[in-house]
Design a protein around this motif. Structure first.
Motif, PDB file in Angstrom:
ATOM      1  N   ASN A  84       0.780  -1.108   0.124  1.00  0.00           N
ATOM      2  CA  ASN A  84       0.067  -0.099  -0.073  1.00  0.00           C
ATOM      3  C   ASN A  84       0.765   1.329   0.010  1.00  0.00           C
ATOM      4  OD1 ASN A  84      -2.396  -1.307  -0.200  1.00  0.00           O
ATOM      5  ND2 ASN A  84      -2.459  -1.489   2.193  1.00  0.00           N
ATOM      6  N   GLU A  85       2.035   1.352   0.693  1.00  0.00           N
ATOM      7  CA  GLU A  85       2.855   2.342   0.802  1.00  0.00           C
ATOM      8  C   GLU A  85       3.949   2.586  -0.439  1.00  0.00           C
ATOM      9  OE1 GLU A  85       5.105   2.124   4.440  1.00  0.00           O
ATOM     10  OE2 GLU A  85       3.017   2.167   5.660  1.00  0.00           O
ATOM     11  N   ALA A  86       4.254   1.597  -1.160  1.00  0.00           N
ATOM     12  CA  ALA A  86       4.931   1.492  -2.274  1.00  0.00           C
ATOM     13  C   ALA A  86       6.136   2.210  -2.164  1.00  0.00           C
ATOM     14  CB  ALA A  86       4.181   1.702  -3.735  1.00  0.00           C
ATOM     15  N   ARG A  87       6.929   2.055  -1.170  1.00  0.00           N
ATOM     16  CA  ARG A  87       8.252   2.738  -1.071  1.00  0.00           C
ATOM     17  C   ARG A  87       9.363   2.026  -1.005  1.00  0.00           C
ATOM     18  NH1 ARG A  87       9.935   2.800   4.218  1.00  0.00           N
ATOM     19  NH2 ARG A  87       8.660   1.723   5.930  1.00  0.00           N
ATOM     20  N   GLN A  88      10.545   2.595  -1.270  1.00  0.00           N
ATOM     21  CA  GLN A  88      11.878   1.565  -1.436  1.00  0.00           C
ATOM     22  C   GLN A  88      12.096   1.600   0.023  1.00  0.00           C
ATOM     23  OE1 GLN A  88      13.419   0.818  -4.411  1.00  0.00           O
ATOM     24  NE2 GLN A  88      11.318   1.502  -5.203  1.00  0.00           N
ATOM     25  N   GLN A  89      12.630   0.051   0.340  1.00  0.00           N
ATOM     26  CA  GLN A  89      12.858  -0.373   1.554  1.00  0.00           C
ATOM     27  C   GLN A  89      14.139  -1.098   1.648  1.00  0.00           C
ATOM     28  OE1 GLN A  89       9.289  -1.813   4.063  1.00  0.00           O
ATOM     29  NE2 GLN A  89       8.684  -2.119   2.132  1.00  0.00           N
ATOM     30  N   THR A  90      14.959  -0.897   2.417  1.00  0.00           N
ATOM     31  CA  THR A  90      16.264  -1.569   2.661  1.00  0.00           C
ATOM     32  C   THR A  90      16.079  -2.814   3.335  1.00  0.00           C
ATOM     33  OG1 THR A  90      16.963  -0.537   4.514  1.00  0.00           O
ATOM     34  CG2 THR A  90      17.714   0.591   2.315  1.00  0.00           C
ATOM     35  N   GLY A  91      16.680  -3.817   3.447  1.00  0.00           N
ATOM     36  CA  GLY A  91      16.533  -5.085   4.081  1.00  0.00           C
ATOM     37  C   GLY A  91      17.871  -5.784   4.370  1.00  0.00           C
ATOM     38  N   GLN A  92      17.614  -6.780   5.584  1.00  0.00           N
ATOM     39  CA  GLN A  92      18.729  -7.568   5.664  1.00  0.00           C
ATOM     40  C   GLN A  92      18.531  -8.951   6.191  1.00  0.00           C
ATOM     41  OE1 GLN A  92      21.116  -7.464   9.527  1.00  0.00           O
ATOM     42  NE2 GLN A  92      22.506  -5.988   8.358  1.00  0.00           N
ATOM     43  N   VAL A  93      19.152 -10.011   5.597  1.00  0.00           N
ATOM     44  CA  VAL A  93      18.939 -11.292   6.043  1.00  0.00           C
ATOM     45  C   VAL A  93      20.267 -11.664   6.917  1.00  0.00           C
ATOM     46  CG1 VAL A  93      18.510 -13.535   5.208  1.00  0.00           C
ATOM     47  CG2 VAL A  93      17.417 -11.803   4.056  1.00  0.00           C
ATOM     48  N   ALA A  94      20.013 -12.214   7.919  1.00  0.00           N
ATOM     49  CA  ALA A  94      21.115 -12.670   8.754  1.00  0.00           C
ATOM     50  C   ALA A  94      21.011 -14.141   9.264  1.00  0.00           C
ATOM     51  CB  ALA A  94      21.466 -11.711   9.944  1.00  0.00           C
ATOM     52  N   ALA A  95      22.084 -14.837   9.192  1.00  0.00           N
ATOM     53  CA  ALA A  95      22.015 -16.320   9.322  1.00  0.00           C
ATOM     54  C   ALA A  95      22.488 -16.412  10.863  1.00  0.00           C
ATOM     55  CB  ALA A  95      23.104 -17.007   8.706  1.00  0.00           C
ATOM     56  N   LEU A  96      21.661 -16.888  11.775  1.00  0.00           N
ATOM     57  CA  LEU A  96      21.970 -17.025  13.130  1.00  0.00           C
ATOM     58  C   LEU A  96      22.436 -18.414  13.593  1.00  0.00           C
ATOM     59  CD1 LEU A  96      18.538 -15.346  14.383  1.00  0.00           C
ATOM     60  CD2 LEU A  96      20.792 -14.043  13.762  1.00  0.00           C
ATOM     61  N   ALA A 104      26.338 -14.576   9.518  1.00  0.00           N
ATOM     62  CA  ALA A 104      26.512 -13.925   8.298  1.00  0.00           C
ATOM     63  C   ALA A 104      25.320 -13.142   7.723  1.00  0.00           C
ATOM     64  CB  ALA A 104      27.070 -14.790   7.122  1.00  0.00           C
ATOM     65  N   LYS A 105      25.702 -11.984   7.235  1.00  0.00           N
ATOM     66  CA  LYS A 105      24.510 -11.326   6.857  1.00  0.00           C
ATOM     67  C   LYS A 105      24.648 -10.601   5.445  1.00  0.00           C
ATOM     68  CE  LYS A 105      26.278  -7.242   9.137  1.00  0.00           C
ATOM     69  NZ  LYS A 105      26.366  -6.207  10.277  1.00  0.00           N
ATOM     70  N   TRP A 106      23.412 -10.397   4.676  1.00  0.00           N
ATOM     71  CA  TRP A 106      23.414  -9.821   3.637  1.00  0.00           C
ATOM     72  C   TRP A 106      22.327  -8.577   3.558  1.00  0.00           C
ATOM     73  CZ3 TRP A 106      23.328 -14.725   5.145  1.00  0.00           C
ATOM     74  CH2 TRP A 106      24.212 -15.623   4.580  1.00  0.00           C
ATOM     75  N   ASP A 107      22.884  -7.421   3.064  1.00  0.00           N
ATOM     76  CA  ASP A 107      22.124  -6.430   3.009  1.00  0.00           C
ATOM     77  C   ASP A 107      21.389  -6.267   1.658  1.00  0.00           C
ATOM     78  OD1 ASP A 107      22.657  -5.095   5.559  1.00  0.00           O
ATOM     79  OD2 ASP A 107      24.623  -4.829   5.068  1.00  0.00           O
ATOM     80  N   LEU A 108      20.135  -5.610   1.552  1.00  0.00           N
ATOM     81  CA  LEU A 108      19.281  -5.755   0.431  1.00  0.00           C
ATOM     82  C   LEU A 108      19.033  -4.504   0.131  1.00  0.00           C
ATOM     83  CD1 LEU A 108      17.290  -8.912   1.322  1.00  0.00           C
ATOM     84  CD2 LEU A 108      19.327  -9.023   0.146  1.00  0.00           C
ATOM     85  N   GLN A 109      18.861  -3.949  -1.181  1.00  0.00           N
ATOM     86  CA  GLN A 109      18.216  -2.759  -1.572  1.00  0.00           C
ATOM     87  C   GLN A 109      17.084  -2.864  -2.205  1.00  0.00           C
ATOM     88  OE1 GLN A 109      22.082  -1.584  -3.772  1.00  0.00           O
ATOM     89  NE2 GLN A 109      20.827  -0.868  -5.281  1.00  0.00           N
ATOM     90  N   SER A 110      16.159  -2.006  -2.183  1.00  0.00           N
ATOM     91  CA  SER A 110      14.752  -2.055  -2.700  1.00  0.00           C
ATOM     92  C   SER A 110      13.965  -3.180  -2.693  1.00  0.00           C
ATOM     93  CB  SER A 110      14.963  -1.383  -4.295  1.00  0.00           C
ATOM     94  OG  SER A 110      15.689  -0.383  -4.377  1.00  0.00           O
ATOM     95  N   VAL A 111      13.779  -3.413  -1.129  1.00  0.00           N
ATOM     96  CA  VAL A 111      13.119  -4.853  -0.819  1.00  0.00           C
ATOM     97  C   VAL A 111      11.712  -4.765  -1.173  1.00  0.00           C
ATOM     98  CG1 VAL A 111      12.540  -6.303   0.829  1.00  0.00           C
ATOM     99  CG2 VAL A 111      14.888  -5.400   0.679  1.00  0.00           C
ATOM    100  N   MET A 112      10.916  -5.526  -1.885  1.00  0.00           N
ATOM    101  CA  MET A 112       9.511  -5.429  -1.826  1.00  0.00           C
ATOM    102  C   MET A 112       8.919  -6.861  -1.800  1.00  0.00           C
ATOM    103  SD  MET A 112       7.216  -4.043  -5.069  1.00  0.00           S
ATOM    104  CE  MET A 112       7.755  -5.274  -6.296  1.00  0.00           C
ATOM    105  N   PRO A 113       7.792  -7.190  -0.960  1.00  0.00           N
ATOM    106  CA  PRO A 113       7.133  -8.664  -0.911  1.00  0.00           C
ATOM    107  C   PRO A 113       6.543  -8.742  -1.980  1.00  0.00           C
ATOM    108  CG  PRO A 113       6.071  -6.947   0.509  1.00  0.00           C
ATOM    109  CD  PRO A 113       7.271  -6.199   0.053  1.00  0.00           C
TER     110      PRO A 113
END
Length: 146
Positions: A84-96, A104-113
């Protein structure tokens, strides 16, 4: 338990963080990959080799899975809010590690479900109710840069 004594073979949780806010922990994560398209360019005067010039990097969707938790409503609400907001979001996936340490972690740009599948309920089944989140992104980046 110190980082050096953590067995990386026992990693079984992944944390997803969007714009600095944890969306939850997951037990499965696929799609951490990239493919580089290349253009083959025949090198002049040589018949035994080709030059490969990079053209485009493609990133497949990330698919995160987990058994049903109390965070299910929070996750489905984040999906709807993001659309609904349709905005650019940053994300990060981290292995725990089992103790919660980030391995380890991976930073992601322009995340959208792009998909969320709630659990399939089957009273006759013995398996856990699983929810699935699928997100797309425009690539990996180093923290602190865009």
């Amino acid at each position: 338990m110190s980082y050096s004594s953590v067995d990386p073979g026992t990693t079984h949780r992944f944390r997803l963080v969007i714009d600095g806010v944890s969306v939850g922990e997951f037990t499965g994560c696929t799609g951490l990959a990239c493919t580089v398209e290349v253009e083959e360019y025949p090198e002049g005067g040589r018949n035994d080799s080709m030059l490969y010039l990079p053209k485009r990097v493609k990133f497949p969707p990330l698919v995160l899975t987990r058994p049903l938790t109390q965070e299910a409503e929070k996750l489905s609400q984040w999906v709807m809010d993001s659309v609904n907001e349709a905005r650019q979001q940053t994300g990060q996936v981290a292995a725990l590690a089992p103790n919660g340490e980030v391995l380890a972690k991976w930073d992601l740009q322009s995340v959208m479900p792009v998909a969320w599948h709630g659990p399939r309920f089957d009273a006759s089944g013995l398996g856990a109710a699983i929810e699935v989140l699928e997100i797309v992104h425009h690539g990996l980046f180093k923290a602190g840069t865009t």
